[in-house]
Design an enzyme around this catalytic site. Sequence first.
Site, PDB file in Angstrom:
ATOM      1  N   GLU A   1      38.382  16.218   6.469  1.00 58.54           N
ATOM      2  CA  GLU A   1      37.369  16.794   5.500  1.00 58.54           C
ATOM      3  C   GLU A   1      37.006  15.851   4.267  1.00 58.54           C
ATOM      4  OE1 GLU A   1      35.544  19.429   6.381  1.00 58.54           O
ATOM      5  OE2 GLU A   1      36.551  19.541   8.275  1.00 58.54           O
TER       6      GLU A   1
ATOM      7  N   HIS B   1      34.263  13.595   4.955  1.00 58.09           N
ATOM      8  CA  HIS B   1      33.077  14.269   4.541  1.00 58.09           C
ATOM      9  C   HIS B   1      32.591  14.354   3.191  1.00 58.09           C
ATOM     10  CE1 HIS B   1      32.347  15.299   8.836  1.00 58.09           C
ATOM     11  NE2 HIS B   1      33.389  16.073   8.810  1.00 58.09           N
TER      12      HIS B   1
ATOM     13  N   ASP C   1      31.679  18.614  14.656  1.00 58.13           N
ATOM     14  CA  ASP C   1      30.851  17.183  14.090  1.00 58.13           C
ATOM     15  C   ASP C   1      29.967  17.016  15.231  1.00 58.13           C
ATOM     16  OD1 ASP C   1      31.645  17.556  11.624  1.00 58.13           O
ATOM     17  OD2 ASP C   1      33.467  16.113  11.890  1.00 58.13           O
TER      18      ASP C   1
END
Length: 287
Positions: A43, A46, A136
């Site tokens: 994460e 991202h 994803d």
Amino acid sequence: MTLRRFLPPIHIHPVLLVFIIISFLTGTFIELMIILGIVLIHELGHFMMASAFRWRIRGIILWVFGGVMDTDEHGTRPLHEEILVTIAGPLQHLFIYMLLLFLSGNQFAPSSMVEMAFFYNTVILLFNLLPIWPLDGGKLLFLIFSGLFPYRRAYHSILLFSLCLNVLLILLLLLAVPFTLSAFVLFSFLTMENRKSWKERYYVFIRFLLRRYQGEASIKRVHSIEVSCHSFLMDVFNHFRRDRKHTIYVTFPGNNRQAMDEMDCLHSYFHERYYQKPIGEIVRHVS
């Protein structure tokens, strides 16, 4: 630069706290921490890419079935930005592999722990790349659909495809391959998420339109739309695409056409509330 640019607020879901307590009692705490560490690094990938593009980010949420970067950006950023932000998460697993190879080569960690991390890193990476929403892999497939089809059709297509694939995988688990409870729970959870997203699809589309009306959409080129004078505004919006500015050509009897800008359509919908008024009447009123 502030610390938040490098480390966002991290929120732990209450149910995950319960699982952490259970892991203490059952002796699986290290295993759970390895999984959460991999998910957090994923994460953060991202987050770092999104921060580079100055996205509005609330934080990272860790929960039982993984993690999610909570952001205010919903179909308003350029397509290439969303693709890069999406693939930045899976790319972090390559960094994790290199880190684990370094640890195993220098014996900085027990070999059993490194092997466990290798296993979970591979499983999480492959699972996350499945073309299922909101993984994803599903997001990448949606972005591909977004480049080919209007936004509403692309969103509906990924949800239907994802839901069908989920059901197929659950049937395979029950009938064709060795049954594992964890996989069954995961795919059942994703099926419920897809069902929830399907119920909320109209509000997602309205949010997409509202962001365009507020001037937050990315525009790269012009795309023309031709509709009948008897069409309603929502019929026009169904043709809207990402990264496009639309010129709407309203066709009247006798093949007469009159042009209308997309902002006039959005204003007529959100401000004037012409929900059930034919666009032929609206374009004459606007002009």
